[in-house]
Design a protein around this motif. Structure first.
Motif, short mmCIF file in Angstrom:
data_model
loop_
_atom_site.label_atom_id
_atom_site.label_comp_id
_atom_site.label_asym_id
_atom_site.label_seq_id
_atom_site.Cartn_x
_atom_site.Cartn_y
_atom_site.Cartn_z
N VAL A 9 0.97 13.79 3.66
CA VAL A 9 1.28 13.36 2.30
C VAL A 9 0.94 11.88 2.23
O VAL A 9 0.81 11.20 3.25
CB VAL A 9 2.76 13.59 1.94
N GLY A 10 0.81 11.39 1.00
CA GLY A 10 0.51 9.97 0.84
C GLY A 10 -0.95 9.71 0.55
O GLY A 10 -1.73 10.62 0.26
N PRO B 262 0.80 -1.22 0.00
CA PRO B 262 0.00 0.00 0.00
C PRO B 262 0.83 1.27 0.00
O PRO B 262 1.96 1.30 0.47
CB PRO B 262 -0.79 -0.12 1.30
N CYS B 263 0.24 2.32 -0.54
CA CYS B 263 0.73 3.68 -0.33
C CYS B 263 0.01 4.20 0.90
O CYS B 263 -1.22 4.16 0.96
CB CYS B 263 0.41 4.54 -1.56
N VAL B 264 0.74 4.64 1.92
CA VAL B 264 0.15 5.04 3.18
C VAL B 264 0.28 6.55 3.38
O VAL B 264 0.92 7.25 2.60
CB VAL B 264 0.79 4.28 4.36
N SER B 265 -0.31 7.04 4.45
CA SER B 265 -0.24 8.47 4.78
C SER B 265 0.84 8.74 5.80
O SER B 265 1.08 7.94 6.71
CB SER B 265 -1.58 8.95 5.34
N LYS C 153 -3.04 8.66 17.38
CA LYS C 153 -3.58 8.00 16.20
C LYS C 153 -2.49 7.66 15.18
O LYS C 153 -2.80 7.20 14.09
CB LYS C 153 -4.65 8.89 15.55
N CYS C 154 -1.26 7.93 15.54
CA CYS C 154 -0.14 7.56 14.67
C CYS C 154 1.08 7.38 15.55
O CYS C 154 1.05 7.69 16.75
CB CYS C 154 0.10 8.62 13.60
N LEU C 155 2.15 6.89 14.98
CA LEU C 155 3.40 6.74 15.70
C LEU C 155 4.51 7.48 14.95
O LEU C 155 4.46 7.59 13.73
CB LEU C 155 3.77 5.25 15.82
N PRO C 156 5.50 7.99 15.68
CA PRO C 156 6.57 8.73 15.00
C PRO C 156 7.46 7.79 14.21
O PRO C 156 7.57 6.60 14.50
CB PRO C 156 7.34 9.36 16.17
N LEU C 157 8.12 8.34 13.20
CA LEU C 157 9.14 7.59 12.48
C LEU C 157 10.41 7.56 13.34
O LEU C 157 10.68 8.50 14.08
CB LEU C 157 9.44 8.23 11.13
N GLY C 158 11.16 6.51 13.21
CA GLY C 158 12.40 6.45 13.97
C GLY C 158 13.03 5.08 13.94
O GLY C 158 12.62 4.20 13.18
N MET D 146 -6.58 6.07 6.64
CA MET D 146 -5.32 6.48 7.26
C MET D 146 -5.48 7.71 8.16
O MET D 146 -4.52 8.43 8.40
CB MET D 146 -4.28 6.79 6.17
N GLY D 147 -6.68 7.93 8.64
CA GLY D 147 -6.90 9.07 9.50
C GLY D 147 -7.60 10.22 8.79
O GLY D 147 -7.61 10.29 7.56
N PRO D 148 -8.16 11.14 9.56
CA PRO D 148 -8.94 12.24 8.98
C PRO D 148 -8.06 13.32 8.39
O PRO D 148 -6.87 13.42 8.70
CB PRO D 148 -9.73 12.76 10.17
#
Length: 664
Positions: free
Chosen positions: A33-34, A22-25, A271-276, A242-244
Motif C-alpha cells: 500500500v502507499g 512523502p507518501c511512502v510504500s 530491501k525494507c525494514l520491519p515496523l516496530g 519504493m521498490g518493485p
C-alpha cells in the motif's frame, strides 16, 4: 520545480527542492500500500490542477468544456503532475485521476517515458484557510472541517485491510468518514504533501494557470497553441522509488519477499525494514521480581490476578513524517500517564494488600496489526519458551533497587524476561480517543457483553458496571450502544483486541472511549490534520476526567476478589475512598505533559527524563545509546522502522552483544 525555456525545455539543474513530506510504500503479507515511483528513473511533468485531468461525470460536451476536462482527440498527452488541496486528497479523487490517465499515452515532451501514463505524480497542498489552534483547554468539537475525511478505512484494521483477521467484528464501520486512502496501492504515483503555506499557494496558482492554458489549447486546432500550452511550463520532478511491484519471476512482492531479499551472491540484503519499536509496561505497588518464578508467582506478585490498563503510543497518516495523532495517540498517552500518577499516589503497602495487581501497558505499532500488544500478550498469555531455558541468561539490564541481575533470552531474543512473572492476567481496560468527545460530555464504555464468540466473562461485565458507577460530576460514562452483529460484539481497535484474540476469547475487558457507535464526526482519524496546530480541538477536561475514571476503575478491579464476590457499587465506592482527588487539566503536571505530547516533542520535560534514562542505560550496558529518535516539534507518533535508532533490542551477555535484527 523547474521553469524551462523554449530552447531548454528540461534540465535537472533548474530544479529546487521544496519542503514536503512523502507518501511512502508499506509492504504487507499480500502486497503493498502507499505511493512510489515505477523505478529509479525520475518522474517529471508540468504542474496542472487535478480538475483539468479527470473525466467529467456529465457527458454533455459543453459542460465538460466549461470545466476544462473535455476528452482530447489526441491520444498522446504531455506528462503532468497534479495539484490538489488536502481536503480533496481522497481515494475517489485518486481513482478519477488514474482513470483519466489510463486513456492516454505520455509524450516525450520532458524526456523519454518508459512506463506509465501521463500522470507522473501528485502534489497535495496545505489548505490556506484550514488551520486552527487550541490552547489545551478547549471544550468544543471540531470546527471548520467541512469536506475533510479520514484517510483510513471505514473498518480500521478490519475488512479491506491486511489486518482483517486480527480484529473483533472486522466488518464494523467505526470510521464512517474514512475513505480508505491509506490502504490503497498507488504504485507508480509518487505523492508528497507540501506543508509550507507560501509554497503551497504558489503551486496552487501555477497549476490553475497552466490548466487554463491546457483548456485553451484543447479548444484550438492550431498546433502552435498546443505547443505554447506545453512550453514553457513549470514542472515537478519526483525521485521516490519504493521498490518493485513484482519479482523477476513475476510474483507480487510482499513483506516476506522484501525482508528475505538476497543478492545474486546469496548474501541477505533486505530491501525494507520491519515496523516496530519499544513498548513499555510496568506494575503499581511493589515491583515484580526479576527472578524466574516458574509460573508460581513470587514474593511480590504472589500470583495475584492482574488487570492491565493499556493504550497505543503510535498513530499514522498518509504522510508518515506528519502523524501528530492529537486525538488518536497523544490524548490516549496523556490519559494513561495521568491515571498511573493517580494510582501511584496510593502507597505500595496499600496496593500490595489488594487481591489483585494493576499493570500499565503502552504499546507501540498498534496502528499496524497491533504489533506491540500482540507480541507482549502472546508471550504473557500463551507462555514464552526460551531456547536457552526459561531462566534465561544473565543480562546487564536491571533495576536500581535489585541486587540481582536481570534475565534475558538470546533466541528468540528478549532483553528482559521479567514479564514471565505476569502469569495471571485477568483482564484489560483500554483507552481510545478521549480527547475529542464531539462537543459533548459523555464517555463510553465498550465491551463487557457476553456472546458466543467474544467470550467476555463476568469480570469484563463487572468492569463495565464499575466504570458507569464512577461517572464524574462533569462527565458521565455510559455503555456503548454497539450491539451484537453476526454473533460478535465488535470491539474498537485497541490492545484489548489482541488480548481477546491471543487468549482465544478466554480473557476480555473493556474500552473507555470518547465515541459511542462510531468515531465522532470528522474525527480526523489517522490524518495528518489530527493536530492542535491544525484542525483538531482537544478537550483537556475530558482527558483529565477519563484519567480519573480509569484510575479509579483499576483500583476497583484490583479490589475484586478471586471468587468475584464484590459488586460493582461496593468496588467503586472503595476506589473513590482511596482516590478522592481527581486529575486536573490545570495542574502543572497536566500542562507540562500536554505541551510535550501535543505541541513540542522536544520539550524540557522529555529531554530531562530522556537523559536520565540515557545515563542509566550507559551504566548498565557500558554503551551510550543516546536519546534515540526525538518526538519532534510538533510531535510525530508514526511507529517508524525497527532498527538501532528506533527500539531494536539487544542483549549484552558475557561481554558479547546480541541483536534481534542485523541489517545495513
Amino acid at each position: 520545480m523547474a521553469t524551462p525555456t523554449l530552447t531548454t525545455p528540461f534540465s535537472t539543474t533548474h530544479f529546487s527542492n521544496i519542503p514536503h513530506a512523502p507518501c511512502v510504500s508499506l509492504f504487507h503479507r499480500n502486497g503493498r500500500v502507499g505511493c512510489g515511483a515505477y523505478d529509479r528513473s525520475v518522474m517529471v511533468g508540468r504542474i496542472l490542477h487535478w480538475s483539468s485531468v479527470v473525466e467529467n461525470a456529465n457527458n454533455d460536451d459543453d459542460a465538460a468544456e466549461n470545466n476544462g476536462n473535455r476528452r482530447l482527440a489526441n491520444p498522446e498527452l504531455a506528462p503532468y503532475v497534479t495539484i490538489l488541496n488536502e481536503s480533496e486528497y481522497t481515494s475517489d479523487t485518486i481513482a478519477q485521476l488514474v482513470l483519466y490517465s489510463s486513456s492516454y499515452v505520455a509524450s516525450d515532451a520532458y524526456g523519454s517515458v518508459e512506463v506509465g501514463g501521463p500522470l507522473r505524480g501528485i502534489l497535495v497542498l496545505a489548505d490556506g484557510d484550514g488551520s486552527s489552534s487550541s490552547d489545551g483547554n478547549a471544550n468544543n468539537g471540531n470546527n471548520n472541517l467541512n469536506g475533510y475525511t479520514s484517510p483510513e478505512s471505514p473498518t480500521p484494521q478490519g475488512d479491506n485491510t491486511p489486518m482483517s483477521s486480527l480484529s473483533i467484528g472486522s466488518s464494523y464501520e467505526w470510521n464512517v468518514n474514512g475513505n480508505g486512502l491509506t490502504m490503497t496501492d498507488m504504485y507508480g504515483i509518487p505523492t508528497v504533501y507540501v506543508y509550507d503555506a507560501a509554497t503551497a499557494e504558489y503551486l496552487r496558482e501555477v497549476g490553475t494557470e497552466q490548466s487554463a492554458s491546457l483548456q485553451s489549447s484543447s479548444n484550438s486546432n492550431n498546433e502552435d497553441d498546443i505547443t505554447n500550452a506545453v512550453y514553457p511550463s513549470i514542472l515537478s520532478e519526483f525521485n521516490y522509488y519504493m521498490g518493485p511491484q513484482v519479482t523477476e519471476s513475476g510474483e507480487t512482492v510482499t513483506s516476506k519477499e522484501c525482508l528475505e531479499w538476497k543478492n545474486v551472491d546469496g548474501t541477505w540484503s533486505p530491501k525494507c525494514l520491519p515496523l516496530g519499536g519499544n513498548s513499555v509496561w510496568s506494575v503499581a505497588g511493589s515491583p515484580v521480581s526479576l527472578d524466574y518464578s516458574g509460573g508460581e508467582g513470587n514474593n511480590n506478585s504472589k500470583n495475584k490476578p492482574v488487570v492491565m490498563l493499556s493504550t497505543n503510543i503510535d498513530t499514522t497518516s498518509a504522510f508518515h513524517d506528519i502523524s501528530p495523532g492529537a486525538n488518536t495517540a497523544a490524548s490516549n498517552i496523556l490519559t494513561l500517564l495521568l491515571s498511573a500518577q493517580l494510582v501511584g499516589s496510593i502507597t505500595d503497602e496499600v496496593l500490595d494488600q489488594l487481591p489483585g495487581k494493576i499493570a500499565f501497558g503502552f504499546f507501540q505499532g498498534e496502528s499496524y496489526g497491533y504489533l506491540g500488544s500482540r507480541r507482549f500478550l502472546e508471550d504473557v498469555v500463551q507462555g514464552f519458551n526460551c531456547q536457552n531455558g526459561n531462566e534465561g541468561v544473565a543480562s546487564v539490564y536491571k533495576r536500581k533497587d535489585e541486587k540481582g541481575i536481570a534475565r534475558a533470552c538470546l533466541h528468540p531474543l528478549r532483553a528482559d524476561l521479567t514479564f514471565q512473572n505476569i502469569n495471571n492476567l485477568r483482564g484489560m481496560i483500554a483507552v481510545d480517543q478521549v480527547g475529542n468527545l464531539g462537543g459533548g460530555k459523555t464517555l463510553y464504555v465498550h465491551g463487557g457483553e457476553k456472546s458466543a464468540t467474544n467470550a467476555q466473562d463476568g469480570f469484563a461485565g463487572f468492569l463495565a458496571e464499575v466504570m458507569v458507577e464512577l461517572s464524574t460530576d462533569d462527565y458521565s460514562v455510559q455503555a456503548s450502544s454497539v450491539g451484537e452483529q453476526d454473533g460478535v460484539n465488535p470491539l474498537p481497535p485497541t490492545p484489548l483486541t489482541s488480548l481477546v484474540q491471543v487468549s482465544e476469547g478466554a480473557l476480555g475487558g473493556i474500552v473507555l472511549t470518547g465515541y459511542d457507535n462510531a468515531f465522532v464526526d470528522n474525527s480526523l482519524y489517522h490524518s495528518h490534520l489530527d493536530s492542535v496546530s491544525k484542525l483538531q480541538m482537544i478537550d483537556s477536561d475530558a482527558i483529565a476526567s477519563a484519567a480519573t475514571v480509569l484510575a479509579r476503575s483499576a483500583v476497583a478491579a484490583a479490589y475484586q476478589n478471586e471468587n468475584e464476590e464484590v459488586d460493582a457499587a461496593t468496588a467503586a465506592a472503595y476506589a473513590l475512598e482511596l482516590l478522592p482527588n481527581a486529575a486536573s487539566s490545570s495542574s502543572d503536571t497536566f500542562q507540562s505533559l500536554y505541551n510535550c505530547l501535543f505541541q513540542d516533542g522536544n520539550c524540557e520535560t522529555l529531554l530531562t527524563y530522556g537523559n536520565v534514562e540515557r545515563n542509566n542505560d550507559a551504566k548498565r550496558t557500558g554503551i551510550d545509546l543516546g536519546l534515540g529518535q526525538p518526538l519532534k516539534t510538533p510531535p510525530n507518533y508514526y511507529v517508524s522502522i525497527y532498527d538501532g535508532d528506533n527500539g531494536q533490542a539487544f542483549v549484552r551477555a558475557s561481554e558479547v552483544i546480541y541483536g534481534s535484527l542485523v541489517a545495513e
